[in-house]
Design an enzyme around this catalytic site. Structure first.
Site, mmCIF file in Angstrom:
data_model
loop_
_atom_site.group_PDB
_atom_site.id
_atom_site.type_symbol
_atom_site.label_atom_id
_atom_site.label_comp_id
_atom_site.label_asym_id
_atom_site.label_seq_id
_atom_site.Cartn_x
_atom_site.Cartn_y
_atom_site.Cartn_z
ATOM 1 N N HIS A 143 -2.006 -7.075 -4.205
ATOM 2 C CA HIS A 143 -1.225 -7.463 -3.318
ATOM 3 C C HIS A 143 -1.548 -6.894 -1.611
ATOM 4 O O HIS A 143 -1.399 -7.274 -0.522
ATOM 5 C CB HIS A 143 0.086 -8.257 -2.666
ATOM 6 C CG HIS A 143 0.784 -8.174 -2.364
ATOM 7 N ND1 HIS A 143 1.240 -9.817 -2.555
ATOM 8 C CD2 HIS A 143 1.434 -7.585 -1.509
ATOM 9 C CE1 HIS A 143 2.590 -9.989 -1.583
ATOM 10 N NE2 HIS A 143 2.537 -8.604 -0.611
ATOM 11 N N GLU A 144 -1.088 -5.318 -1.983
ATOM 12 C CA GLU A 144 -1.077 -4.657 -1.146
ATOM 13 C C GLU A 144 -2.915 -4.975 -0.716
ATOM 14 O O GLU A 144 -3.216 -4.331 0.919
ATOM 15 C CB GLU A 144 -0.962 -3.348 -1.260
ATOM 16 C CG GLU A 144 0.528 -3.456 -1.161
ATOM 17 C CD GLU A 144 1.002 -4.147 -0.516
ATOM 18 O OE1 GLU A 144 1.309 -3.694 1.038
ATOM 19 O OE2 GLU A 144 2.885 -3.936 -0.887
ATOM 20 N N HIS A 170 -2.967 -7.286 2.246
ATOM 21 C CA HIS A 170 -2.560 -6.959 2.919
ATOM 22 C C HIS A 170 -4.183 -5.699 4.076
ATOM 23 O O HIS A 170 -4.462 -6.113 5.509
ATOM 24 C CB HIS A 170 -1.475 -5.881 3.336
ATOM 25 C CG HIS A 170 -0.513 -7.363 2.573
ATOM 26 N ND1 HIS A 170 0.001 -8.560 3.751
ATOM 27 C CD2 HIS A 170 0.666 -7.037 2.360
ATOM 28 C CE1 HIS A 170 0.843 -9.142 3.661
ATOM 29 N NE2 HIS A 170 1.631 -7.902 2.520
#
Length: 381
Positions: free
Chosen positions: A28-29, A32
């Site tokens: 998920h990170e 980003h």
């Protein structure tokens, strides 16, 4: 039981839990991070976990990669942010020289900020597709033929005219290749009339049945699904292993991901309408329990759980709640429409409200875990 045995028993659940959660959070990170780098934003920190550092290093771009003590999440801190939730540090922003502003998150065009934020949930869906693809490609799929072995007395199936030996060929025109295919359609269609195309003694007949809504237990709690009242024969000849090439594995993975998305959306909608039970909302305790049980089955089962959790994290983060990615995207949509950012105080109020909602959800989910665990212990006692 000795201290070593207690530690071993706890480790059976804690280690798989940390593996699954870290995998989901990392990707998920990473979503980003990668899109942020692509957009030219400086990234101050990439943290897996919260709290004091266990290990850290700084790369050649000035990003501090850190592994922290509490493995219950993570964050990417962009330049100009006050914290890992992408809340702008107003004082630092005002004092920034122009060359630093240019690589700060808050100074980017709205479409870039939206792309960076959306990349996190998108990475969760990509991770799920990759995991499902690997499972289908390397393990194949165990397929149980859609042949009825037993019909429950007094069930919807009995009333509709199902008989042992019937092979379910299609439901509402959709071809059925396995008993699981039939179950998925039936479970998602409670109180909805379905038309079954059935092969019986080399003849095709049509039967109409309306699955009855019933509560069933799942690893994450109780859910309400449609039930027909038929059982499959577990004879060896009714099972086969279906193998897939790479392209078919990707297609199947996409379908599996969409199924989980649709089922999760249906559950959330059912919660809002009062049709679903809240006891299926699980927190870290229950996830740790299920992770341990899946690890006992094997790596494929544990990765399958990771894929499902990754999808859930992606969906949760897309909800338009301030503090979550979906809340940021809502703010950016408003900014794009009105040509300027929402008022600073309105954003601050939204983040406080979002923090309250997210914290309340976590507390409630953990409460559910504790209640469930207490009942289990009392039952064992």
């Amino acid at each position: 039981m000795s201290i070593i045995a207690h530690i071993w028993s706890a480790g059976v659940y804690i280690v798989p839990f940390i593996f699954v959660l870290s995998l989901v959070v990392f990707f998920h990170e990473l979503g980003h991070f990668l899109v942020g780098r692509w957009c030219g934003v400086k990234i101050d920190a990439f943290s897996l976990g919260f709290g004091p550092e266990i290990f850290a290093f700084v790369d050649r771009y000035g990003t501090r990669w850190r592994l922290a003590v509490l493995p219950l999440g993570g964050y990417v801190k962009f330049h100009g942010d006050a914290n890992g939730a992408s809340v702008t540090d107003r004082e630092a922003a005002a004092a920034m020289p122009e060359h630093e502003r240019a690589v700060s998150f808050f100074a980017q065009k709205v479409w870039k900020r939206a792309a960076i934020v959306a990349a996190g949930p998108a990475a969760n869906f990509v991770l799920a597709i990759v995991i499902f693809t690997c499972i289908f490609y390397f393990n194949g799929r165990a397929v149980l033929s859609p042949v009825v072995d037993k019909v429950a007395a007094g069930s919807v199936a009995e009333g509709a005219g199902f008989q042992p030996g019937d092979r379910i060929v299609a439901i509402d025109g959709d071809k059925i290749a396995s008993f699981e295919d039939m179950q998925r359609i039936v479970q998602a269609s409670s109180d909805v009339a379905l038309t079954f195309e059935v092969e019986r003694q080399d003849k095709l007949i049509e039967l109409v049945a309306t699955p009855h809504r019933r509560e069933i237990k799942t690893p994450f709690g109780t859910t309400r699904v449609g039930v027909l009242g038929v059982e499959a024969g577990a004879k060896p000849e009714n099972w086969r292993t279906q193998r897939f090439g790479l392209i078919d594995s990707v297609k199947r993975a996409g379908s599996e991901t969409w199924f989980v998305v649709a089922r999760t959306g249906s559950y959330v909608g059912g919660l809002v309408m009062g049709r679903e039970s809240t006891d299926q909302l699980s927190g870290p305790i229950r996830i740790a329990e299920v992770s341990g049980e899946m690890a006992k089955i094997g790596l494929a089962a544990l990765l399958n759980l990771a894929a499902i959790l990754s999808i859930s994290v992606g969906i949760l983060n897309l909800m338009p709640i301030p503090l979550l990615d979906g809340g940021h995207l809502f703010y950016y949509a408003v900014e794009a429409v009105q040509g300027k950012a929402m008022h600073e105080k309105a954003q601050e109020f939204g983040f406080k409200l979002g923090l309250t909602l997210v914290a309340s959800l976590m507390i409630f989910a953990t409460y559910n875990d504790i209640v469930r665990l207490t009942r289990q212990l009392l039952h064992l006692g």
